[in-house]
Design an enzyme around this catalytic site. Structure first.
Site, mmCIF file in Angstrom:
data_model
loop_
_atom_site.group_PDB
_atom_site.id
_atom_site.type_symbol
_atom_site.label_atom_id
_atom_site.label_comp_id
_atom_site.label_asym_id
_atom_site.label_seq_id
_atom_site.Cartn_x
_atom_site.Cartn_y
_atom_site.Cartn_z
ATOM 1 N N LYS A 1 33.777 23.411 48.984
ATOM 2 C CA LYS A 1 35.234 23.331 48.844
ATOM 3 C C LYS A 1 35.893 22.559 49.987
ATOM 4 C CE LYS A 1 35.342 27.642 46.271
ATOM 5 N NZ LYS A 1 36.215 28.641 45.687
ATOM 6 N N PRO B 1 41.797 26.555 37.454
ATOM 7 C CA PRO B 1 41.505 25.580 38.514
ATOM 8 C C PRO B 1 41.108 26.303 39.800
ATOM 9 C CG PRO B 1 43.868 25.673 38.044
ATOM 10 C CD PRO B 1 43.188 26.516 37.012
ATOM 11 N N ASP B 2 40.250 25.667 40.597
ATOM 12 C CA ASP B 2 39.833 26.233 41.881
ATOM 13 C C ASP B 2 40.813 25.715 42.938
ATOM 14 O OD1 ASP B 2 38.669 26.728 44.354
ATOM 15 O OD2 ASP B 2 36.634 26.594 43.536
ATOM 16 N N LYS C 1 30.359 28.247 50.030
ATOM 17 C CA LYS C 1 31.666 27.709 49.605
ATOM 18 C C LYS C 1 32.270 26.751 50.631
ATOM 19 C CE LYS C 1 32.806 31.686 46.733
ATOM 20 N NZ LYS C 1 33.577 32.920 46.612
ATOM 21 N N ASN D 1 43.500 41.679 39.126
ATOM 22 C CA ASN D 1 42.553 42.352 40.026
ATOM 23 C C ASN D 1 43.360 43.240 40.971
ATOM 24 O OD1 ASN D 1 43.256 40.808 42.521
ATOM 25 N ND2 ASN D 1 42.607 39.100 41.233
ATOM 26 N N PHE E 1 39.045 32.439 51.771
ATOM 27 C CA PHE E 1 38.577 33.828 51.789
ATOM 28 C C PHE E 1 37.525 33.951 50.699
ATOM 29 C CE2 PHE E 1 40.776 37.212 54.153
ATOM 30 C CZ PHE E 1 41.692 36.459 54.856
ATOM 31 N N LYS F 1 53.346 39.978 20.910
ATOM 32 C CA LYS F 1 52.474 41.088 21.294
ATOM 33 C C LYS F 1 51.388 41.291 20.241
ATOM 34 C CE LYS F 1 52.376 45.959 22.243
ATOM 35 N NZ LYS F 1 52.940 47.235 21.874
ATOM 36 N N ASP G 1 39.731 33.888 38.267
ATOM 37 C CA ASP G 1 38.873 32.737 37.954
ATOM 38 C C ASP G 1 39.047 32.275 36.507
ATOM 39 O OD1 ASP G 1 37.724 32.482 40.443
ATOM 40 O OD2 ASP G 1 36.201 34.009 40.045
#
Ligand SMILES: Cc1cc2nc3c(=O)[nH]c(=O)nc-3n(C[C@H](O)[C@H](O)[C@H](O)COP(=O)(O)O)c2cc1C
Length: 394
Positions: free
Chosen positions: A340, A303-304, A336, A208, A322, A286, A276
């Site tokens: 969490k 995993p979270d 959350k 990301n 965050f 490759k 995620d």
């Protein structure tokens, strides 16, 4: 700009070491940051940096042993200064300061100084390790003078060893830490920052656009305020001067590093943009494009890490998550907190203009488990400072 970083009055003492060649860049950084800089040079320092360059960059005259404007310069300058930085500091000047000599303008000013004094020694490694220099450094430290140990590496004299002066931007960090309120002294802060890379094959990955800037700002701000800081960073550059930085690639690496450091931390800031998902079947060679018009990747959940930190949280530890969201930003973030086991979540609208990934600016809503929500907008470093003030206040 936060007031602690703006309009500060910095007295800079320069002595006759080769590292003085870096000092014009430091003066430029000081004035660019909106602070003022008065400069004292020893006679020998003038062999290593040109006074005219320093006068041009600081916009002020440079003071030396012959300067006089009708007022006693070492008293006038030290009354004016909020911080007195000596960089580079030779073995010679270090010894004089340790023994209270005042045989030139710079050493006289040190004796007269009541503001924080920061000394950046720089010299050949053998000179630095010599019993005389070690003893002088210990004497100064025992008096509360901040002596910033040089780093190890190639030295200008051709040797390598401990004796390199930090780079100008690192000296700036030291100055800001000395000037900043030390309300996090004794606290341990763990920050995760940046993206993760989830490899598909040895040369391709899913990721990301996170650059780690917000995490880095949270880490730096805590360090300025006196905390000990560890950063667990994905594959991005982090300016880790004064901190410990652990680099990881994947979400699973990051989880491992968080588990190892979790119990150490009083505050845990989960600013990393953790992937995620990862591919179910990593290809060890490759993958070839020939014969594959389309490619379907099967992904499995990572995993979270925040939830795992919430599960392992020890009493008294503050866990801050965050939430990078593009829609229903605060509602999504709020769910959350309980799920969490967080103490607080920072909802980050990454779709807003001038906000989110890669930007120097951000808009963040601090949502505590209980209590008042607060939105911060502006430079990431300023937002980080404001968020810490709220977190410390409890
Ligand atoms: C080329 C050259 C480079 C030097 N570099 C250093 C240095 O990096 N660190 C140091 O402690 N002394 C260094 N010295 C020695 C100092 O210049 C010398 O001790 C001088 O008296 C220091 O004066 P000051 O402390 O009043 O500035 C160097 C000398 C020369 C000739």
């Amino acid at each position: 700009m936060t007031d602690w970083k703006h309009g500060r009055r910095i007295l800079l003492g320069i002595t006759g070491g080769i590292a003085a060649y870096k000092i014009p860049a430091l003066v430029r950084l000081i004035t660019k940051s909106g602070s003022e800089c008065e400069i004292i040079m020893t006679r020998s320092a003038k062999n290593f940096a040109a006074p005219m360059t320093l006068e041009t960059l600081s916009g002020r005259r440079v003071w030396d042993d012959d300067s006089f404007d009708g007022r006693i310069p070492h008293i006038k300058l030290t009354h004016w200064a909020e911080a007195f930085v000596i960089a580079p500091c030779t073995a010679n000047t270090l010894a004089k300061i340790a023994h209270g000599l005042s045989d030139n303008l710079l050493t006289s000013a040190v004796l007269a100084a009541t503001c924080p004094v920061l000394i950046f020694p720089a010299m050949n490694g053998a000179m630095y390790d010599s019993p005389a220099t070690r003893s002088n450094i210990n004497t100064l430290k025992s008096r509360g003078v901040k002596v910033i140990e040089p780093s190890e590496g190639a030295l200008a004299c051709g040797d390598s060893g401990r004796g390199r002066m930090p780079e100008p931007h690192e000296i700036m960090h030291g100055i800001f830490r000395a000037l900043c309120v030390q309300d996090m002294a004794g606290k341990n802060v763990l920050v995760t920052a940046g993206p993760t890379h989830e490899y598909i094959d040895p040369v391709r990955y899913i990721s990301n656009p996170s650059t780690g800037k917000m995490g880095a700002a949270m880490a730096r701000s805590a360090w300025y305020r006196g905390a000990d800081v560890r950063v667990i960073a994905g594959p991005v550059d982090v300016d880790g001067y004064g901190m410990e930085v652990v680099h990881v690639k994947s979400a699973r690496d990051m989880l491992e590093a968080v588990r190892e450091n979790l119990s150490w931390a009083d505050y845990v800031i989960k600013a990393a943009a953790v992937g995620d998902y990862r591919v179910k079947d990593f290809s060890p060679v490759k993958m070839k494009r020939e014969g594959t018009d389309t490619l379907t990747l099967k992904l499995v959940q990572n995993p979270d890490i925040a939830a795992e930190a919430g599960r392992l949280k020890r009493p008294g530890q503050i866990l801050v998550g965050f939430a990078a969201e593009t829609d229903n930003v605060t509602d999504n973030a709020r769910t959350k907190i309980i799920r969490k086991n967080l103490d607080c979540i920072l909802a980050n609208d990454v779709a807003a203009e001038n906000s989110g990934f890669a930007s120097d600016m951000n808009t963040i809503t601090l949502i505590p488990r209980e209590g008042r929500e607060e939105t911060f907008s502006g430079l990431k470093e300023d937002i980080a400072f404001g968020i810490w003030s709220r977190l410390i206040a409890g």
